[in-house]
Design a protein around this motif. Sequence first.
Motif, short mmCIF file in Angstrom:
data_model
loop_
_atom_site.label_atom_id
_atom_site.label_comp_id
_atom_site.label_asym_id
_atom_site.label_seq_id
_atom_site.Cartn_x
_atom_site.Cartn_y
_atom_site.Cartn_z
N ALA A 55 42.17 85.89 20.15
CA ALA A 55 42.82 86.27 18.88
C ALA A 55 42.63 87.77 18.63
O ALA A 55 43.56 88.47 18.20
CB ALA A 55 42.23 85.46 17.73
N LEU A 56 41.43 88.26 18.92
CA LEU A 56 41.16 89.69 18.72
C LEU A 56 42.02 90.53 19.66
O LEU A 56 42.52 91.60 19.27
CB LEU A 56 39.67 89.99 18.95
N GLU A 57 42.21 90.05 20.88
CA GLU A 57 43.02 90.80 21.85
C GLU A 57 44.47 90.96 21.36
O GLU A 57 45.07 92.03 21.48
CB GLU A 57 43.01 90.09 23.22
N LYS A 58 45.00 89.87 20.79
CA LYS A 58 46.39 89.93 20.30
C LYS A 58 46.53 90.93 19.16
O LYS A 58 47.49 91.71 19.09
CB LYS A 58 46.82 88.54 19.79
N VAL A 59 45.54 90.92 18.28
CA VAL A 59 45.56 91.84 17.14
C VAL A 59 45.39 93.28 17.64
O VAL A 59 46.06 94.21 17.16
CB VAL A 59 44.42 91.43 16.17
N ALA A 60 44.50 93.45 18.62
CA ALA A 60 44.25 94.79 19.17
C ALA A 60 45.52 95.38 19.75
O ALA A 60 45.80 96.58 19.59
CB ALA A 60 43.15 94.71 20.23
N GLU A 61 46.32 94.55 20.39
CA GLU A 61 47.56 94.99 20.99
C GLU A 61 48.46 95.62 19.92
O GLU A 61 49.08 96.67 20.13
CB GLU A 61 48.27 93.76 21.59
N VAL A 62 48.52 94.99 18.75
CA VAL A 62 49.34 95.51 17.65
C VAL A 62 48.74 96.81 17.13
O VAL A 62 49.44 97.81 16.91
CB VAL A 62 49.44 94.47 16.49
N LEU A 63 47.42 96.81 16.95
CA LEU A 63 46.77 97.97 16.32
C LEU A 63 46.75 99.19 17.22
O LEU A 63 46.70 100.32 16.73
CB LEU A 63 45.37 97.60 15.85
N LYS A 64 46.82 98.98 18.53
CA LYS A 64 46.85 100.12 19.45
C LYS A 64 48.06 101.01 19.16
O LYS A 64 48.03 102.21 19.35
CB LYS A 64 46.92 99.61 20.91
N GLY A 65 49.13 100.38 18.66
CA GLY A 65 50.35 101.13 18.40
C GLY A 65 50.47 101.64 16.98
O GLY A 65 51.52 102.12 16.57
N HIS A 66 49.41 101.50 16.18
CA HIS A 66 49.50 101.94 14.80
C HIS A 66 48.25 102.73 14.41
O HIS A 66 47.14 102.20 14.45
CB HIS A 66 49.67 100.74 13.86
N ASP A 67 48.46 103.97 14.02
CA ASP A 67 47.33 104.86 13.78
C ASP A 67 46.71 104.63 12.39
O ASP A 67 47.10 105.27 11.41
CB ASP A 67 47.79 106.32 13.93
N CYS A 68 45.78 103.71 12.32
CA CYS A 68 45.07 103.49 11.05
C CYS A 68 43.63 103.15 11.37
O CYS A 68 43.29 102.90 12.53
CB CYS A 68 45.73 102.38 10.25
N LEU A 69 42.81 103.15 10.32
CA LEU A 69 41.40 102.82 10.50
C LEU A 69 41.23 101.31 10.61
O LEU A 69 41.99 100.55 10.00
CB LEU A 69 40.64 103.34 9.28
N ILE A 70 40.23 100.89 11.37
CA ILE A 70 39.90 99.46 11.46
C ILE A 70 38.53 99.28 10.85
O ILE A 70 37.58 99.98 11.23
CB ILE A 70 39.93 99.00 12.93
N VAL A 71 38.46 98.39 9.87
CA VAL A 71 37.17 98.12 9.24
C VAL A 71 36.73 96.75 9.71
O VAL A 71 37.46 95.77 9.53
CB VAL A 71 37.28 98.13 7.69
N THR A 72 35.57 96.67 10.33
CA THR A 72 35.09 95.37 10.75
C THR A 72 33.80 95.06 9.99
O THR A 72 32.79 95.74 10.16
CB THR A 72 35.01 95.24 12.30
N ASP A 73 33.92 94.10 9.09
CA ASP A 73 32.79 93.70 8.24
C ASP A 73 32.05 92.60 9.00
O ASP A 73 32.45 91.44 8.97
CB ASP A 73 33.33 93.22 6.89
N ASP A 74 30.97 93.01 9.66
CA ASP A 74 30.25 92.10 10.58
C ASP A 74 29.01 91.49 9.93
O ASP A 74 28.08 91.07 10.63
CB ASP A 74 29.83 92.88 11.85
N ILE A 75 29.00 91.42 8.61
CA ILE A 75 27.76 91.02 7.93
C ILE A 75 27.25 89.63 8.32
O ILE A 75 26.07 89.36 8.25
CB ILE A 75 27.91 91.18 6.40
N TYR A 76 28.16 88.74 8.76
CA TYR A 76 27.71 87.39 9.15
C TYR A 76 27.57 87.24 10.67
O TYR A 76 27.50 86.13 11.17
CB TYR A 76 28.70 86.35 8.61
N GLU A 77 27.53 88.35 11.41
CA GLU A 77 27.56 88.28 12.89
C GLU A 77 26.47 87.40 13.49
O GLU A 77 26.65 86.78 14.52
CB GLU A 77 27.48 89.69 13.50
#
Length: 399
Positions: free
Chosen positions: A186-208
């Motif tokens: 699922a992350l790979e699919k999302v990454a594919e989209v985000l690679k083409g769009h210049d914005c910040l990615i916030v990953t809230d990993d508090i429950y990691e």
Amino acid sequence: MSIVLAKRLKAIKPSPTLSLNAKAKALAAKGADVVSFAAGEPDFDTPKHIKDAAIAALNAGFTKYVATGGIPELKNAIVKKLKTENKLEYTPEQILVSDGAKHSLYNLFQALLSPGDEVVIFAPYWVSYPDMVQLADGKPVFVETSEAEGYAPDPRELRKALSPKTRAVIFNSPSNPTGAVLPRAALEKVAEVLKGHDCLIVTDDIYERLLYVPGPFENLANVEPSLTPRTVVVNGFSKAFSMTGWRLGYAAGPKELIGAMQMIQDQSTSNASSFSQKGAVAALEGPTTDLDAMLTEFKARRDLMVSGLNAIAGVRCRLPEGAFYVFPNIGELIGRSYKGKPIKGSVHMSEILLEDFLLAAVPGEPFGAEGHLRFSFATSRAVIEKGLKRLAEFVASLS
Ligand code: PMP
Ligand code: GLU
């Protein structure tokens, strides 16, 4: 004189999780036998070696202002943790220690957003994301995810939501409120989209660390390293180390952004508590025995909660892969009658449960998911059984 408040307050409301929690605590303080599934905090004590480190710091007079961005010892421990556990490389200048992950996120949006800037938020979402974005004059743009898809984002929906005004996209896996963990695919699919769009990615990993599926935990930067330079990792000590009251969290990300966030903190709250930070160093560097024991207990509670909920007709509950929340679907109960009146929605149901059954559960509506309730299983098995019984009594009383 009449008090005229700032216009920006019109966009926000009090935190529904904190207010429900406070309401349950107030009822309990009056002697009511409340069962609370509301609290988003572990019921375990903070591990002793962490408390001892903070006590030693207090006794040694470590009670003064320290560097705004965090004491060097803690920043170095965070850098080391990110490298060894998360396989992410940062320098101490890329770390900002704040009064909780919530504060880190607040600083981030204040530093990033100008009026009208957009932030993409996947629904269901943690209640505070939209309000924090709006407090910074930003605009939340919601992308629905579905229970049937394990709450994994649909890449086409994400693509549609992105615009030239998108400044950031927020990820939270394991998720509050669903407990869903985004698998690598699922992350790979999302990454594919985000690679083409210049914005910040916030990953809230508090429950990691609260993961009930085989690890290791992975975020977007792990699956797509080319996104790392524009990713901000947000994390904290509240959940994994049972340190909610210590108020300590951190952000790791691009140096310019972290510097701007630090400047905001410099002019608002200054450093996070000095002796809490000494405790946090012990948390990161000390033994994990207590954490492992907490995780084992959380898993048993999760199983108890999910099987108990699924045994109640009209309630359907997905097995969460992480965090300490379940997000049962109670859609079938909405519209049915309680004491002759139809149940209007999750907020109404949560009111009835608290008032008439002394059971505190957060409604799904403020998480952007009507038809659900959020139950925290960060409470004892005895309390879970008692609460499930009350829920079953409520459901049995419906016509
Ligand atoms: N992110 C998420 C998803 C949360 O549920 C919370 C709630 N505790 C936070 C951030 C903030 O946690 P804290 O400020 O206690 O570090
Ligand atoms: N995040 C926790 C929760 O969702 C704690 C309360 C809060 O800050 O919202 O319950």
